[in-house]
Design an enzyme around this catalytic site. Sequence first.
Site, PDB file in Angstrom:
ATOM      1  N   TYR A 166      -4.162  -2.012   4.981  1.00  0.00           N
ATOM      2  CA  TYR A 166      -3.387  -0.582   4.769  1.00  0.00           C
ATOM      3  C   TYR A 166      -1.678  -1.239   4.387  1.00  0.00           C
ATOM      4  CZ  TYR A 166       0.515   2.499   6.285  1.00  0.00           C
ATOM      5  OH  TYR A 166       1.342   3.473   7.222  1.00  0.00           O
ATOM      6  N   LYS A 170       0.610  -0.854   1.383  1.00  0.00           N
ATOM      7  CA  LYS A 170       2.198  -0.621   1.496  1.00  0.00           C
ATOM      8  C   LYS A 170       2.809  -2.115   0.640  1.00  0.00           C
ATOM      9  CE  LYS A 170       1.953   3.461   3.651  1.00  0.00           C
ATOM     10  NZ  LYS A 170       2.525   4.234   2.893  1.00  0.00           N
TER      11      LYS A 170
HETATM   12  N1  LIG Z   1       2.579   7.017  11.956  1.00  0.00           N
HETATM   13  C1  LIG Z   1       3.593   6.344  11.472  1.00  0.00           C
HETATM   14  O1  LIG Z   1       4.188   5.845  12.580  1.00  0.00           O
HETATM   15  C2  LIG Z   1       4.413   5.913  10.263  1.00  0.00           C
HETATM   16  C3  LIG Z   1       4.538   4.067  10.438  1.00  0.00           C
HETATM   17  C4  LIG Z   1       4.496   3.728   9.045  1.00  0.00           C
HETATM   18  C5  LIG Z   1       4.375   4.957   7.762  1.00  0.00           C
HETATM   19  N2  LIG Z   1       3.968   5.585   8.571  1.00  0.00           N
HETATM   20  C6  LIG Z   1       3.814   6.382   6.727  1.00  0.00           C
HETATM   21  O2  LIG Z   1       3.932   7.499   6.798  1.00  0.00           O
HETATM   22  C7  LIG Z   1       3.883   8.414   5.700  1.00  0.00           C
HETATM   23  C8  LIG Z   1       3.217   9.760   6.704  1.00  0.00           C
HETATM   24  O3  LIG Z   1       1.869   9.243   7.445  1.00  0.00           O
HETATM   25  P1  LIG Z   1       1.944   9.908   8.854  1.00  0.00           P
HETATM   26  O4  LIG Z   1       1.572   9.517  10.290  1.00  0.00           O
HETATM   27  O5  LIG Z   1       2.024  11.284   8.586  1.00  0.00           O
HETATM   28  O6  LIG Z   1      -0.053  10.169   8.557  1.00  0.00           O
HETATM   29  P2  LIG Z   1      -0.882  11.567   8.929  1.00  0.00           P
HETATM   30  O7  LIG Z   1      -0.703  12.925   9.727  1.00  0.00           O
HETATM   31  O8  LIG Z   1      -2.532  10.576   9.071  1.00  0.00           O
HETATM   32  O9  LIG Z   1      -0.669  12.231   7.971  1.00  0.00           O
HETATM   33  C9  LIG Z   1      -1.667  11.394   6.981  1.00  0.00           C
HETATM   34  C10 LIG Z   1      -1.162  12.637   5.441  1.00  0.00           C
HETATM   35  O10 LIG Z   1      -1.690  11.766   3.920  1.00  0.00           O
HETATM   36  C11 LIG Z   1      -2.232  12.777   3.685  1.00  0.00           C
HETATM   37  N3  LIG Z   1      -2.963  12.236   2.393  1.00  0.00           N
HETATM   38  C12 LIG Z   1      -4.096  11.283   3.043  1.00  0.00           C
HETATM   39  N4  LIG Z   1      -4.430  11.171   1.617  1.00  0.00           N
HETATM   40  C13 LIG Z   1      -4.096  11.387   0.397  1.00  0.00           C
HETATM   41  C14 LIG Z   1      -4.559  12.069  -0.703  1.00  0.00           C
HETATM   42  N5  LIG Z   1      -5.227  11.656  -1.752  1.00  0.00           N
HETATM   43  N6  LIG Z   1      -3.556  12.754  -1.820  1.00  0.00           N
HETATM   44  C15 LIG Z   1      -2.627  12.921  -1.100  1.00  0.00           C
HETATM   45  N7  LIG Z   1      -3.023  13.574   0.251  1.00  0.00           N
HETATM   46  C16 LIG Z   1      -3.042  12.101   0.733  1.00  0.00           C
HETATM   47  C17 LIG Z   1      -2.936  13.548   5.049  1.00  0.00           C
HETATM   48  O11 LIG Z   1      -3.626  14.759   3.926  1.00  0.00           O
HETATM   49  P3  LIG Z   1      -4.981  15.643   4.715  1.00  0.00           P
HETATM   50  O12 LIG Z   1      -4.295  16.236   5.617  1.00  0.00           O
HETATM   51  O13 LIG Z   1      -5.782  15.976   3.731  1.00  0.00           O
HETATM   52  O14 LIG Z   1      -6.038  14.006   4.844  1.00  0.00           O
HETATM   53  C18 LIG Z   1      -1.700  14.093   5.761  1.00  0.00           C
HETATM   54  O15 LIG Z   1      -0.548  14.947   5.177  1.00  0.00           O
HETATM   55  C19 LIG Z   1       2.108   7.754   5.561  1.00  0.00           C
HETATM   56  O16 LIG Z   1       2.795   6.612   4.116  1.00  0.00           O
HETATM   57  C20 LIG Z   1       1.843   6.487   6.227  1.00  0.00           C
HETATM   58  O17 LIG Z   1       1.362   4.914   5.476  1.00  0.00           O
HETATM   59  C21 LIG Z   1       3.463   6.369   8.952  1.00  0.00           C
END
Ligand SMILES: NC(=O)c1ccc[n+]([C@@H]2O[C@H](COP(=O)([O-])OP(=O)(O)OC[C@H]3O[C@@H](n4cnc5c(N)ncnc54)[C@H](OP(=O)(O)O)[C@@H]3O)[C@@H](O)[C@H]2O)c1
Length: 267
Positions: A166, A170
């Site tokens: 991951y 990134k």
């Molecule tokens: N949460 C944190 O603490 C955190 C920290 C650092 C960075 N981030 C970044 O923030 C962003 C959102 O993360 P989150 O925490 O909200 O994650 P999450 O709740 O797991 O949601 C992930 C999202 O990505 C979508 N996705 C996955 N594979 C995809 C694909 N092939 N095409 C289109 N959409 C896809 C999922 O859609 P489906 O429902 O279809 O699976 C879902 O809407 C990501 O880029 C993550 O790396 C999050």
Amino acid sequence: MPSYVIVGASRGIGHEYLRVLSADQSNTVVGTVRNIADAEERAKTEGWKNVYLVPGDLTDYKSMYAAADEVSKITDGKVDYLVINGAFISKQSADMAPTAFIGKEEFLKADAATSFETNFLGPVFAINAFLPLVKNGSVKKIIVVSSGMADTELVRSAGIAEALTYSASKSAVNILVAKYSVELKKFGITIIALSPGLVDTSEGKKPTPEEMVKYQLIANQLKSYAPNFTGPISTEQSVKAQLSVIGNLTIEQSGDMISHLGNKQWL
Ligand SMILES: NC(=O)c1ccc[n+]([C@@H]2O[C@H](COP(=O)([O-])OP(=O)(O)OC[C@H]3O[C@@H](n4cnc5c(N)ncnc54)[C@H](OP(=O)(O)O)[C@@H]3O)[C@@H](O)[C@H]2O)c1
């Protein structure tokens, strides 16, 4: 009438972007989702008037071009803000440091392939598909949601050996953002990699006892890096902070990776 496209908006931070942006009726907001039926079902409960959903999978470049075509009809051929949020966040390798893959090389190959296909190729497919619309927009800002896990300084100072695939995917986001910034400057387009902070996306689901232990370990690890860290922020806090950073962005910052705090502090 600003237009926003959030790529990967079905849940978590992406869904919250739709929710927060929908509050301003002057915004036209489009979310791309993999499962349109599920997303439309969920949207019914939100009562949104200015939010549109279109199908799109980051790993399928044809679906990204098709999504851009659909968006163009909704927004009259332009997009002001393109936010690429979706990502593959491998649960299976989240606690795996590099040597944990010894004897699990086939799993490593598959996990790295999905991580890079979604998190590196996906943003390239999305940006290339939506670029004509962004060029027609008046704001011309592209945001790729990245992660502090891609910052080598954080990895070294907080001592985080885990989540190899991951984090590597990134860190590839950061280089693609830098490359695009150089190429797109002549069009007046600003592009950044934006870390959202450590965000609670559990949507009210209680963590399992195993997850609680893991979270405590992570919190202890992160305290050494950020002594004032009190725990994950909500999706609303993160998205509002991100929107503030996005609003204040200047083209001089293009190509950089910054956090929801507008600097290099990831927590
Ligand atoms: N949460 C944190 O603490 C955190 C920290 C650092 C960075 N981030 C970044 O923030 C962003 C959102 O993360 P989150 O925490 O909200 O994650 P999450 O709740 O797991 O949601 C992930 C999202 O990505 C979508 N996705 C996955 N594979 C995809 C694909 N092939 N095409 C289109 N959409 C896809 C999922 O859609 P489906 O429902 O279809 O699976 C879902 O809407 C990501 O880029 C993550 O790396 C999050």
